[in-house]
Design a protein around this motif. Sequence first.
Motif, short mmCIF file in Angstrom:
data_model
loop_
_atom_site.label_atom_id
_atom_site.label_comp_id
_atom_site.label_asym_id
_atom_site.label_seq_id
_atom_site.Cartn_x
_atom_site.Cartn_y
_atom_site.Cartn_z
N LEU A 1 0.82 -1.20 0.00
CA LEU A 1 0.00 0.00 0.00
C LEU A 1 0.87 1.26 0.00
CD1 LEU A 1 -2.70 -1.13 2.58
CD2 LEU A 1 -3.06 -0.80 0.13
N PHE A 2 1.97 1.23 0.75
CA PHE A 2 2.84 2.40 0.86
C PHE A 2 3.63 2.65 -0.42
CE2 PHE A 2 6.83 4.52 2.18
CZ PHE A 2 6.29 5.65 2.78
N SER A 3 3.82 1.61 -1.21
CA SER A 3 4.58 1.78 -2.46
C SER A 3 3.92 2.77 -3.41
CB SER A 3 4.78 0.42 -3.16
OG SER A 3 3.54 -0.07 -3.64
N GLN A 4 2.58 2.88 -3.32
CA GLN A 4 1.84 3.83 -4.16
C GLN A 4 0.69 4.44 -3.35
OE1 GLN A 4 1.16 2.72 -8.39
NE2 GLN A 4 2.05 0.75 -7.83
N PRO A 5 1.01 5.41 -2.49
CA PRO A 5 -0.03 6.02 -1.66
C PRO A 5 -1.21 6.53 -2.48
CG PRO A 5 2.15 6.76 -0.96
CD PRO A 5 2.34 6.01 -2.25
N GLU A 6 -2.40 6.33 -1.94
CA GLU A 6 -3.68 6.75 -2.52
C GLU A 6 -4.13 5.89 -3.70
OE1 GLU A 6 -4.12 10.91 -3.16
OE2 GLU A 6 -3.18 11.46 -1.26
N ARG A 7 -3.27 5.01 -4.18
CA ARG A 7 -3.74 4.08 -5.21
C ARG A 7 -4.64 3.02 -4.56
NH1 ARG A 7 -0.31 -0.59 -8.59
NH2 ARG A 7 -2.16 -1.86 -8.99
N VAL A 8 -5.72 2.70 -5.22
CA VAL A 8 -6.62 1.66 -4.72
C VAL A 8 -6.14 0.31 -5.23
CG1 VAL A 8 -8.98 0.79 -4.66
CG2 VAL A 8 -8.56 3.27 -4.67
N PHE A 9 -5.76 -0.57 -4.30
CA PHE A 9 -5.36 -1.94 -4.63
C PHE A 9 -6.54 -2.87 -4.39
CE2 PHE A 9 -1.26 0.01 -3.81
CZ PHE A 9 -0.39 -0.63 -4.68
N SER A 10 -6.89 -3.65 -5.38
CA SER A 10 -7.95 -4.64 -5.19
C SER A 10 -7.45 -5.76 -4.30
CB SER A 10 -8.38 -5.21 -6.55
OG SER A 10 -7.35 -6.02 -7.10
N ARG A 11 -8.36 -6.55 -3.80
CA ARG A 11 -7.97 -7.69 -2.97
C ARG A 11 -7.11 -8.67 -3.77
NH1 ARG A 11 -12.94 -6.13 -1.24
NH2 ARG A 11 -13.30 -5.98 1.01
N ASP A 12 -7.48 -8.87 -5.04
CA ASP A 12 -6.70 -9.78 -5.88
C ASP A 12 -5.27 -9.28 -6.04
OD1 ASP A 12 -8.86 -11.40 -6.17
OD2 ASP A 12 -9.35 -10.78 -8.22
N GLN A 13 -5.11 -7.97 -6.21
CA GLN A 13 -3.76 -7.41 -6.36
C GLN A 13 -2.95 -7.56 -5.08
OE1 GLN A 13 -5.07 -3.51 -7.60
NE2 GLN A 13 -4.56 -3.89 -9.75
N LEU A 14 -3.59 -7.36 -3.94
CA LEU A 14 -2.90 -7.53 -2.66
C LEU A 14 -2.54 -8.99 -2.43
CD1 LEU A 14 -4.99 -5.09 -0.46
CD2 LEU A 14 -2.64 -4.76 -1.22
N MET A 15 -3.45 -9.89 -2.82
CA MET A 15 -3.16 -11.32 -2.69
C MET A 15 -1.94 -11.69 -3.53
SD MET A 15 -5.20 -13.01 -0.62
CE MET A 15 -4.94 -14.68 -1.18
N ALA A 16 -1.89 -11.16 -4.75
CA ALA A 16 -0.79 -11.48 -5.66
C ALA A 16 0.55 -10.99 -5.13
CB ALA A 16 -1.06 -10.87 -7.04
N GLU A 17 0.55 -9.85 -4.41
CA GLU A 17 1.78 -9.29 -3.88
C GLU A 17 2.24 -9.97 -2.60
OE1 GLU A 17 3.84 -7.04 -5.11
OE2 GLU A 17 2.65 -6.85 -6.93
N VAL A 18 1.30 -10.33 -1.74
CA VAL A 18 1.65 -10.79 -0.39
C VAL A 18 1.50 -12.30 -0.22
CG1 VAL A 18 1.19 -10.47 2.08
CG2 VAL A 18 0.93 -8.54 0.50
N TRP A 19 0.53 -12.89 -0.92
CA TRP A 19 0.33 -14.34 -0.86
C TRP A 19 0.62 -14.93 -2.24
CZ3 TRP A 19 -2.65 -11.08 2.03
CH2 TRP A 19 -2.85 -11.40 3.38
N PRO A 20 1.80 -15.45 -2.51
CA PRO A 20 2.11 -15.97 -3.84
C PRO A 20 1.27 -17.19 -4.18
CG PRO A 20 3.83 -16.58 -2.28
CD PRO A 20 2.92 -15.61 -1.57
N ASP A 21 0.90 -17.29 -5.46
CA ASP A 21 0.21 -18.46 -5.99
C ASP A 21 -1.13 -18.74 -5.32
OD1 ASP A 21 2.32 -19.16 -7.85
OD2 ASP A 21 3.45 -19.76 -6.09
N ALA A 22 -1.76 -17.70 -4.79
CA ALA A 22 -3.09 -17.89 -4.20
C ALA A 22 -4.13 -17.35 -5.16
CB ALA A 22 -3.18 -17.15 -2.87
N CYS A 23 -5.27 -18.02 -5.24
CA CYS A 23 -6.30 -17.55 -6.16
C CYS A 23 -7.12 -16.46 -5.50
CB CYS A 23 -7.21 -18.70 -6.60
SG CYS A 23 -8.32 -19.30 -5.33
N GLY A 24 -7.88 -15.71 -6.30
CA GLY A 24 -8.58 -14.53 -5.80
C GLY A 24 -9.79 -14.82 -4.95
#
Length: 227
Positions: free
Chosen positions: A163-186
């Motif tokens: 989230l801090f890498s791009q302040p004010e950008r809206v990250f979807s749950r799928d995008q956060l999953m892809a960044e923090v939980w590898p190989d997890a489905c949405g």
Amino acid sequence: MKVLVVEDEQAIADNIVYSLKLEGFAVQHCMLGNDALSLLKQQPFDLMILDVGLPDINGFEVCKLVRQFSELPIIFLTARDHEIDRVVGLEIGGDDYVTKPFSPRELVARVKVILKRVRPTQPASGEVNQAAILLCDDVKKQWLYYGQPLDLTRYEYGLLATLFSQPERVFSRDQLMAEVWPDACGSFDRAVDTHIKGLRAKLKKVAEHDLIKTHRGLGYSLVLPCS
């Protein structure tokens, strides 16, 4: 890098150990969950490959006990391929879920991906200086909020870093999953929501400002206060 393999089927364990060693990993193997718990308390490991169907204690229970004292990345191995098992595995703190039979090469590839992703990249120095309210000490893997250290889990750390890498950008749950939980489905939105809730609570202990904004139906963003 040192990997602990917890698998009671010797043939499967031998293939995993051999494949990991070919890629330069140091590997230790045990067949019981209780033995794994003892080893983890005695020496450091970078990742654990954990069979769910162990003869002495269920792998999910082993994971719950490990999470009481360690944020060690965990890949589950199982003969079952039910969505509820994958959901449970992720929600209790697992990083990935591999169904038997599997390719040892694929498993090693997943190990590499997880070890790479559990070390979030430090935000750009310009951003850190500009947003001195929230600082990251990448060496200590420590976030400071108004100068106070935050006691974050690995997942909370990864979510905050993303989230801090791009302040004010809206990250979807799928995008956060892809960044923090590898190989997890949405489909595992609950895992994101649960850890966002924990992260919010820890931030609010320091300051009442709601640093993380919820965008209903869209996701989350980080909004830094002006001062």
